[in-house]
Design a protein around this motif. Structure first.
Motif, PDB file in Angstrom:
ATOM      1  N   THR A  80      -5.561  -3.005  -7.724  1.00 46.61           N
ATOM      2  CA  THR A  80      -4.506  -2.603  -6.797  1.00 46.61           C
ATOM      3  C   THR A  80      -4.852  -2.977  -5.359  1.00 46.61           C
ATOM      4  OG1 THR A  80      -4.131  -0.750  -8.263  1.00 46.61           O
ATOM      5  CG2 THR A  80      -3.044  -0.658  -6.133  1.00 46.61           C
ATOM      6  N   GLY A  81      -6.157  -2.900  -5.039  1.00 47.42           N
ATOM      7  CA  GLY A  81      -6.553  -3.224  -3.673  1.00 47.42           C
ATOM      8  C   GLY A  81      -6.703  -4.715  -3.418  1.00 47.42           C
ATOM      9  N   ASN A 102       0.797  -1.221   0.000  1.00 52.65           N
ATOM     10  CA  ASN A 102       0.000   0.000   0.000  1.00 52.65           C
ATOM     11  C   ASN A 102       0.833   1.275   0.000  1.00 52.65           C
ATOM     12  OD1 ASN A 102      -2.367  -1.395  -0.035  1.00 52.65           O
ATOM     13  ND2 ASN A 102      -2.691  -1.306   2.178  1.00 52.65           N
ATOM     14  N   ASP A 103       2.146   1.140   0.110  1.00 50.03           N
ATOM     15  CA  ASP A 103       2.967   2.338   0.199  1.00 50.03           C
ATOM     16  C   ASP A 103       2.911   3.149  -1.092  1.00 50.03           C
ATOM     17  OD1 ASP A 103       5.348   4.091   0.764  1.00 50.03           O
ATOM     18  OD2 ASP A 103       6.094   2.909  -0.914  1.00 50.03           O
ATOM     19  N   LEU A 124      -6.966  -1.394   2.779  1.00 50.90           N
ATOM     20  CA  LEU A 124      -6.745  -0.739   1.488  1.00 50.90           C
ATOM     21  C   LEU A 124      -5.807   0.454   1.649  1.00 50.90           C
ATOM     22  CD1 LEU A 124     -10.400  -0.801   0.188  1.00 50.90           C
ATOM     23  CD2 LEU A 124      -8.493  -2.185  -0.618  1.00 50.90           C
ATOM     24  N   SER A 125      -5.092   0.770   0.574  1.00 52.53           N
ATOM     25  CA  SER A 125      -4.175   1.905   0.640  1.00 52.53           C
ATOM     26  C   SER A 125      -4.959   3.211   0.549  1.00 52.53           C
ATOM     27  CB  SER A 125      -3.175   1.830  -0.497  1.00 52.53           C
ATOM     28  OG  SER A 125      -3.844   1.834  -1.723  1.00 52.53           O
ATOM     29  N   THR A 179       0.729   1.222  -6.679  1.00 48.69           N
ATOM     30  CA  THR A 179      -0.051   2.364  -6.186  1.00 48.69           C
ATOM     31  C   THR A 179       0.295   3.631  -6.963  1.00 48.69           C
ATOM     32  OG1 THR A 179       1.635   2.598  -4.489  1.00 48.69           O
ATOM     33  CG2 THR A 179      -0.440   1.644  -3.811  1.00 48.69           C
ATOM     34  N   VAL A 180       1.590   3.831  -7.221  1.00 49.33           N
ATOM     35  CA  VAL A 180       2.014   5.039  -7.924  1.00 49.33           C
ATOM     36  C   VAL A 180       1.487   5.020  -9.352  1.00 49.33           C
ATOM     37  CG1 VAL A 180       3.987   6.398  -8.660  1.00 49.33           C
ATOM     38  CG2 VAL A 180       4.074   5.186  -6.493  1.00 49.33           C
ATOM     39  N   GLN A 181       1.592   3.845  -9.984  1.00 52.62           N
ATOM     40  CA  GLN A 181       1.119   3.741 -11.358  1.00 52.62           C
ATOM     41  C   GLN A 181      -0.391   3.931 -11.441  1.00 52.62           C
ATOM     42  OE1 GLN A 181       1.628   0.071 -13.419  1.00 52.62           O
ATOM     43  NE2 GLN A 181       1.653   1.095 -15.400  1.00 52.62           N
TER      44      GLN A 181
END
Lengths: 300, 283
Positions: A274-275, A231-232, B104-105, A248-250
């Motif tokens: 992503t999640g 998640n960073d 989740l993030s 996450t960044v993408q």
């Protein structure tokens, strides 16, 4: 354990309550409303990702899809563009895997040895370093961002995958070390003493006695680290270059890019993708996840 | 041997946590731009910082976000925990549902809520299509309330954790106390407010520290949900630091801003540590 006592107390309590008492209706009603509210975003994500764009433009984000399509998922995974690359989120996914796996292994290896050294060997100055470490957990990351850039540049790892692995190991250290220290302290000390008497050394005791006994805490630490590192966002964006950006960044770059028509269904499919990893870990591990965050949180 | 094995920890503690922090504080008194340079300018960077509108907006946002998220997290977390503590059925299911956003993030959280709060498709559109044509709810496009839009997302993500911690605290309370209160005829709500909550002081203190140190770090959520917009209406200090250091190559300014963040955290942490150590000595 709590359920067992609850059952026990239920059997001994006063006369049984009616199922549809006013209290129960209020209680379960509130909880169901709350649960629905918390589920809503997940539901909206899934529903949106299964609709075609024309349907989204016409309709209601809460309505279930009339015509289910998996095209957005395919596009999010394999075709979505960030900058000049149009190979979708799959690139970010594999980058995240390549970042997460070594980071989790390295950070846990270091922290477990730290915890062991702190709990059983109590070398001189150990408590000073440990206190610094725990206070370090509260320092805002922004304060240390640039000094670490310099450190990584000095050792030639700035912008590389291994640089990021080091960063994750550093920032995971306070909580993990605490977790392992507390666990090893709770093991009976006689074990350690007996091994000492038998002539086992530092590593001997660690590998032959401590490791086999501490599987549960390793699993907790792994859950904590995999979700945390996956998640960073901040470290990924600061310490890596675009071709090894984590997922996450993408994802953020895909969804918040200013060019082109917004494809909300593709965006939502990408967001779920992503999640997905932390969600699967959460639902599979259940209680251990709760234990991990509680251990990290209560003392952190 | 133990000392050699602990070298990574010692290095991290000394070089990164102590060394890095001192380094940043020291270089916040320089005029470094693209690269750190030791040309001292005293408090210039701080003066400039507090004269920058963007920083002032960031601080205001952090205050609003911080106070609201502190109050709402504690209240919602405690109420949910108290509801789950009534020996209800399906407790695990409810807990799993309320806690899952925490896995989740912030990026994912921010993007989902960006979509739900989208005025053309989301909540506003739905309510309008139900017949209330003048209904307005577009926090992400309205400068005055954008920070509350972020707050909604932040609370959705974080309250589950607070609930779990509170629940653990409630379970730690001796059942005898409940029985005694019942024998004395004290109503349940009074027992909670006057007996149970004071007994849960340690849990409240840790959650408070936890929420507070999380608030200062708010960064990804804003980046994902609004990118600081509309305009600069939802900027936060962590984003200010990142932007000045890495996008505008104004290192000195970024160091000054991050030192202010450190100061803010110290104001919260030091009294807490003092209380912790103080009570430990008395035991």
């Amino acid at each position: 354990m709590t359920e067992a006592t609850a059952v026990f107390e239920g059997a001994h309590g006063p006369k049984p309550r009616r199922t549809f008492s006013r209290r129960n209706i209020f209680l379960y009603g509130t909880l169901i409303m709350v649960a629905l509210y918390y589920m809503l975003p997940l539901y909206v994500m899934i529903v949106t990702s299964l609709k075609g764009m024309p349907e989204i433009r016409l309709g209601n984000i809460f309505a279930p899809p009339v015509e289910i399509t998996f095209q957005p998922w395919v596009k999010a995974w394999a075709e979505a563009c960030t900058g000049l690359n149009c190979d979708g989120l799959s690139r970010g996914f594999w980058n995240s895997v390549r970042i997460t796996v070594p980071s989790v292994i390295v950070s846990i290896a270091i922290a477990s040895v730290n915890g062991y050294a702190l709990a059983n060997w109590r070398f001189k100055g150990a408590n000073v370093f440990f206190t610094i470490l725990i206070f370090g957990a509260f320092i805002p990351y922004q304060v240390m961002l640039y000094p670490i850039v310099i450190l990584l540049r000095e050792i030639g790892l700035y912008g590389s995958l291994w640089g990021l692995v080091i960063v994750h190991s550093i920032f995971g250290m306070p909580i993990l070390t605490l977790l392992f220290r507390n666990y090893f302290t709770s093991l009976p000390e006689e074990l350690f003493k007996a091994a000492r008497v038998d002539g086992a050394g530092f590593w001997g005791i660690y590998f032959q006695i401590m490791l086999p006994m501490s599987l549960p805490i390793f699993v907790v630490a792994m859950i904590l680290q995999v979700t945390g590192i996956w998640n960073d966002f901040l470290f990924g964006v600061v310490y890596t270059k675009p071709d090894i950006y984590p997922m996450t960044v993408q994802l953020n770059n895909i969804v918040n890019s200013v060019q082109g028509v917004k494809e909300y269904n593709v965006n939502m499919a990408a967001t779920i993708l992503t999640g997905l990893v932390p969600l699967v870990i959460y639902f599979v591990s259940g209680r251990l996840f709760v234990r991990g965050i509680a251990a990290g949180a209560v003392k952190g | 041997m133990a000392k050699i094995a602990a070298i990574p920890m010692i290095l991290t503690a000394l070089c990164v946590f102590v060394g890095g922090t001192l380094w940043t504080v020291v270089y916040s008194f320089t005029s470094s731009r693209l690269l750190p340079k030791a040309n001292w300018v005293g408090l210039d960077q701080y003066e400039r910082l507090w004269n920058t509108n963007r920083w002032i907006v960031s601080i205001e946002n952090l205050m609003i976000y911080g106070i609201c998220s502190l109050i709402f997290s504690l209240v919602i977390g405690f109420v949910l925990a108290a509801l789950l503590d009534q020996k209800i059925r399906f407790e695990n299911t409810f807990r799993t549902i309320i806690l899952y956003p925490f896995a989740l993030s912030f990026i994912v959280t921010g993007l989902v809520w960006q979509w739900i709060l989208n005025p053309d498709f989301g909540v506003q559109n739905i309510v309008r299509s139900l017949g209330w044509a003048s209904f307005e709810f577009d926090p992400l496009y309205n400068q005055d309330i954008v920070i509350y839009g972020i707050l909604i997302a932040g609370l959705w993500q974080g309250t589950g954790l607070i609930m779990v911690l509170m629940l653990a605290g409630l379970r730690g309370i001796d059942q005898e106390i409940w029985k005694a209160a019942r024998v004395d005829g004290i109503p349940t709500w009074k027992t909670y407010i006057f007996i149970v909550i004071p007994m849960m002081r340690p849990v409240f203190v840790t959650t408070l520290v936890l929420i507070a140190s999380g608030i200062v770090r708010v960064f990804d959520l804003v980046v994902a949900q609004t990118s600081g917009g509309p305009g600069i209406a939802s900027e936060v200090p962590a984003k200010y630091v990142y932007d000045t250091m890495f996008l505008r190559q104004n290192l000195g300014q970024g160091f000054a801003a991050s030192t202010m963040m450190l100061l803010a955290v110290a104001i919260v942490i030091i009294p807490w540590a003092y209380l912790e150590f103080g009570s430990r000595k008395r035991d």
